[in-house]
Design a protein around this motif. Structure first.
Motif, PDB file in Angstrom:
ATOM      1  N   TYR A 105      16.952  42.340   3.951  1.00 18.77           N
ATOM      2  CA  TYR A 105      16.896  42.284   2.493  1.00 18.77           C
ATOM      3  C   TYR A 105      16.248  40.991   2.006  1.00 18.77           C
ATOM      4  O   TYR A 105      15.584  40.991   0.960  1.00 18.77           O
ATOM      5  CB  TYR A 105      18.299  42.497   1.905  1.00 18.77           C
ATOM      6  CG  TYR A 105      18.602  43.970   1.776  1.00 18.77           C
ATOM      7  CD1 TYR A 105      18.536  44.607   0.559  1.00 18.77           C
ATOM      8  CD2 TYR A 105      18.888  44.741   2.903  1.00 18.77           C
ATOM      9  CE1 TYR A 105      18.766  45.972   0.434  1.00 18.77           C
ATOM     10  CE2 TYR A 105      19.113  46.102   2.806  1.00 18.77           C
ATOM     11  CZ  TYR A 105      19.048  46.716   1.564  1.00 18.77           C
ATOM     12  OH  TYR A 105      19.257  48.073   1.453  1.00 18.77           O
TER      13      TYR A 105
ATOM     14  N   VAL B 114      21.351  43.330  -3.923  1.00 20.66           N
ATOM     15  CA  VAL B 114      20.865  44.622  -4.403  1.00 20.66           C
ATOM     16  C   VAL B 114      20.933  44.707  -5.925  1.00 20.66           C
ATOM     17  O   VAL B 114      21.757  44.069  -6.573  1.00 20.66           O
ATOM     18  CB  VAL B 114      21.624  45.808  -3.773  1.00 20.66           C
ATOM     19  CG1 VAL B 114      21.513  45.788  -2.258  1.00 20.66           C
ATOM     20  CG2 VAL B 114      23.077  45.825  -4.211  1.00 20.66           C
TER      21      VAL B 114
ATOM     22  N   ARG C  63      15.577  46.371  -4.331  1.00 18.01           N
ATOM     23  CA  ARG C  63      16.568  46.514  -3.269  1.00 18.01           C
ATOM     24  C   ARG C  63      17.778  47.296  -3.769  1.00 18.01           C
ATOM     25  O   ARG C  63      18.371  46.936  -4.791  1.00 18.01           O
ATOM     26  CB  ARG C  63      17.011  45.138  -2.764  1.00 18.01           C
ATOM     27  CG  ARG C  63      15.981  44.418  -1.899  1.00 18.01           C
ATOM     28  CD  ARG C  63      15.987  42.920  -2.154  1.00 18.01           C
ATOM     29  NE  ARG C  63      15.448  42.590  -3.466  1.00 18.01           N
ATOM     30  CZ  ARG C  63      15.906  41.635  -4.261  1.00 18.01           C
ATOM     31  NH1 ARG C  63      16.933  40.895  -3.903  1.00 18.01           N
ATOM     32  NH2 ARG C  63      15.341  41.393  -5.428  1.00 18.01           N
TER      33      ARG C  63
END
Length: 337
Positions: A180, A212, A190
Motif C-alpha cells: 500500500y 485506505v 487504495r
C-alpha cells in the motif's frame, strides 16, 4: 413486473470474475476447448450453495479456468456492463484479480487489456462510466503482490487503484503495508476488504496501516462502538454487499443484516453486489430484497445511492451529474406514490 425506472447508483464493490454466469462459463469452455468438471448447467448451479467464504472461493477460482484470451475477459466484462446498466448502475469501479490469472499462466497483459477494452467504451455503449482496480489476494505473500503491482506500473496499465480481497481470516492488513505504501507513491487509490469475516480491528488497521480511502464490507464495525463513532465522524465509505453476506454466512438471514442499523447510525454505507453471478443478485436485486425485507423508504434508497456516488473515485463533474439523476429519481418516485 416493476415498471418504475431503476435507481441510479454507483457500484463500488464488484469483482469482475464474480460476474461469470453459468451460461457464459459453458460458452467460453467450448470456445477454448476446456473440459468442465460439471455435466451441465444444473450441476454447476447446484454447486452455488456455500458454507463460508472459502467454499465460494474454491468454485470461484475453478471457474476462472475458462478465461484464456483477451476476448474472453472482454466478453465477461461487457456482459456485466449490459446487465448492470439495466439495473441502474451508472458508474462502476471494477475490481480484477490479476494474480488469479497470472498464476495459471495467463499473461498479465491478456487479462488487463481484455477487461480494459470493454471498460473503454462502456460510457458510450451502456451509459456507465468506469474505473479499474487491481485487487490483490491476501492469502498470497506480499512480495507476490508487489511484483505484480510493479508489472502493472511498468506496462502503464489503466488502473485507478488497488484493493485487497480473498480469504480475510489469518491475513491481516499488517501483512500488506509495503504494497500500500508503493501504491500511494504511484498515486493510486487504495481500498481493502475488511470486517466481513475478519474482526472489526481489521477495519481500523486498514485505515491506520494501509491508509485506505474506502472499506469493502465493514459490517463488523458494529461490534465496536468507538470504531463506529470514528467511521461516522470521518464518513469513511463502507461498500456493503447484503446478498453476499447472507450467501457466505457472514449474516444468517437478510432480516438479520445490519445495513439499516448502519444507515441509522450515520455510517456512509452503499449497496453493492460483490460477485453477482454467485450470490443471487445484481445491485438492483439487492435493493429489491432490502425493500421487501427491511421496507427501505424512497428516501433511504436515494440516500444509499447518493452515498455510492459521493464515495466513488469519479470526477466531480460526473458525481454532480449522477447526484442530479438521483434527486430526479426521488422526486419522480414521490410523484408516483
Amino acid at each position: 413486473m416493476d415498471t418504475n425506472p431503476a435507481l441510479p447508483v454507483a457500484e463500488l464493490h464488484l469483482h469482475i470474475e464474480g460476474t461469470l454466469q453459468p451460461e457464459l462459463i459453458f460458452s467460453l469452455a467450448e470456445r477454448n476447448g476446456i473440459e468442465l468438471p460439471y455435466g451441465d448447467l444444473d450441476e454447476l448451479r447446484s454447486r452455488y450453495e456455500f458454507t463460508d467464504l472459502q467454499s465460494f472461493l474454491d468454485l470461484y477460482y475453478a471457474n476462472m479456468a475458462v478465461l484464456q484470451t483477451e476476448q474472453d475477459f472482454a466478453d465477461m466484462t461487457r456482459a456485466y456492463l449490459a446487465r448492470a446498466a439495466e439495473g441502474g448502475v451508472r458508474h462502476v469501479e471494477v475490481m480484477m484479480d490479476p494474480q488469479a490469472h497470472v498464476s495459471r499462466g495467463v499473461p498479465l497483459e491478456t487479462c488487463v487489456n481484455g477487461v480494459a477494452s470493454a471498460l473503454a467504451t462502456s460510457e458510450e455503449e451502456f451509459g456507465v462510466s468506469t474505473l479499474l482496480i487491481a485487487a490483490f489476494l491476501r492469502d498470497l505473500p506480499e512480495d507476490d503482490a508487489l511484483a505484480v503491482l510493479e508489472q502493472l506500473l511498468a506496462m502503464n496499465a489503466p488502473i485507478a487503484g488497488i484493493g485487497l480481497d480473498s480469504a480475510e481470516v489469518g491475513n491481516p492488513p499488517s501483512k500488506f503495508v509495503r504494497l500500500y505504501r508503493r501504491a500511494a507513491e504511484a498515486g493510486l487509490h487504495r481500498i481493502a476488504h475488511a470486517g466481513e469475516e475478519g474482526p472489526a480491528q481489521y477495519i481500523s488497521d486498514s485505515l491506520d496501516l494501509l491508509g485506505v480511502e474506502r472499506i469493502d464490507h465493514g459490517i463488523r464495525c458494529m461490534e465496536d462502538a468507538a470504531l463506529v463513532e470514528r467511521l461516522v465522524r470521518d464518513q469513511v465509505p463502507l461498500t456493503v454487499c447484503p446478498l453476499s453476506n447472507v450467501r457466505l454466512r457472514a449474516v444468517d438471514t437478510l432480516a438479520d443484516h445490519p445495513l439499516p442499523a448502519m444507515l441509522s447510525a450515520g455510517l456512509n454505507v452503499s449497496v453493492n453486489s460483490d460477485d453477482p453471478a454467485y450470490f443471487g443478485g445484481y445491485v438492483d436485486d439487492n435493493f429489491s430484497q432490502l425493500r421487501s425485507v427491511h421496507g427501505l423508504t424512497t428516501h433511504q434508497q436515494a440516500a444509499l445511492a447518493a452515498n455510492s456516488i459521493r464515495s466513488s473515485f469519479a470526477s466531480d463533474a460526473r458525481k454532480a451529474e449522477l447526484l442530479g439523476q438521483i434527486r430526479a429519481w426521488e422526486i419522480a418516485a414521490h410523484v408516483r406514490s
